[in-house]
Scaffold this active site. Structure first.
Site, mmCIF file in Angstrom:
data_model
loop_
_atom_site.group_PDB
_atom_site.id
_atom_site.type_symbol
_atom_site.label_atom_id
_atom_site.label_comp_id
_atom_site.label_asym_id
_atom_site.label_seq_id
_atom_site.Cartn_x
_atom_site.Cartn_y
_atom_site.Cartn_z
ATOM 1 N N SER A 118 0.319 -1.805 4.009
ATOM 2 C CA SER A 118 0.261 -2.288 2.647
ATOM 3 C C SER A 118 0.974 -3.633 2.503
ATOM 4 O O SER A 118 0.622 -4.602 3.157
ATOM 5 C CB SER A 118 0.881 -1.201 1.759
ATOM 6 O OG SER A 118 0.567 -1.371 0.422
ATOM 7 N N HIS A 143 -5.005 -2.369 2.188
ATOM 8 C CA HIS A 143 -5.852 -1.762 1.159
ATOM 9 C C HIS A 143 -5.700 -2.521 -0.152
ATOM 10 O O HIS A 143 -4.873 -3.416 -0.287
ATOM 11 C CB HIS A 143 -5.544 -0.268 0.980
ATOM 12 C CG HIS A 143 -4.135 0.048 0.599
ATOM 13 N ND1 HIS A 143 -3.643 1.332 0.535
ATOM 14 C CD2 HIS A 143 -3.083 -0.750 0.261
ATOM 15 C CE1 HIS A 143 -2.370 1.301 0.172
ATOM 16 N NE2 HIS A 143 -2.015 0.057 -0.005
#
EC number: 3.4.21.92
Length: 220
Positions: A118, A143
């Site tokens: 992330s 993501h």
């Protein structure tokens, strides 16, 4: 999976979950200046190494930024190394560290140990060109921003939705800049969790090389 952007982080720090921690040993060092007590993190800092081993939040971001700024002031021409093993965290904290990494004059080597997920994946990619590395069994996860739990009046929802879209575009353009990929490709790839091995992260452009184990290098 740890989400890169918690809507609650738009107004401040994302909540921290419970964490267990190994107690770091301290040790005594003798030098011509006398005796001092130290610990592994202090020793790493003396070697111009920053270790990001927790989630990316306001507290860890402030720690990393302070170390970057101090190391630059001590010697702006020597590289700084940032080791990363992090599940990610808040967008604002990510961008605070990112901006500081780009602001300081010293080159920054980034090394992934374990995982850079992330927000941490963006920091890994943001290292100086040619100096972004990972150990063989490290993994990288990228993501899109999380969107759950938004509440309020219609006007508030519109504001929050616009901010989430802005953050997503900023993340995409940032990753595109450091990977060499088109932002549209980044958007498609981050529509769902995309998990990469170290070798795949190199192919994707997030890192430049996969490190060999030092033991193996010494045997050659």
């Amino acid at each position: 999976m740890t989400n890169l952007f918690d809507p609650r982080s738009l107004g401040g720090q994302a909540p921290a979950g419970p964490q267990s921690r190994y107690i770091l040993p301290s040790f005594i060092e003798h030098s011509s200046y006398g005796v001092k007590e130290s610990n592994p993190y202090n020793k790493l800092f003396e070697e111009r190494i920053i270790f990001l081993g927790v989630q990316v939040d306001d507290a860890s971001a402030n720690d990393v930024m302070a170390q970057l700024l101090v190391l630059e002031s001590l010697d702006p021409d020597r590289d700084i190394t940032m080791y990363i093993n992090s599940p990610g965290g808040s967008f604002t904290s990510l961008m605070a560290i990112y901006d500081t990494m780009q602001y300081v004059r010293a080159d920054i080597t980034t090394v992934c140990l374990g995982q850079a997920a992330s927000a941490a994946a963006v920091l890994l990619a943001a290292g100086s060109p040619g100096k972004r590395l990972a150990l063989p069994n490290a993994r990288v996860l990228i993501h899109q921003p999380a969107t759950g739990g938004i509440q309020g009046q219609v006007s508030d929802l519109e504001i929050q939705a616009a901010e989430i879209e802005r953050m997503r575009r900023l993340m995409e353009t940032t990753l595109a800049k450091h990977t060499g990929k088109d932002a549209a490709v980044i958007r498609k790839d981050t529509d769902r969790d995309k998990i990469l091995t170290a070798a795949e992260a190199k192919e994707y452009g997030i890192i430049d090389d996969v490190l060999e184990y030092r033991k193996l290098s010494a045997q050659k």
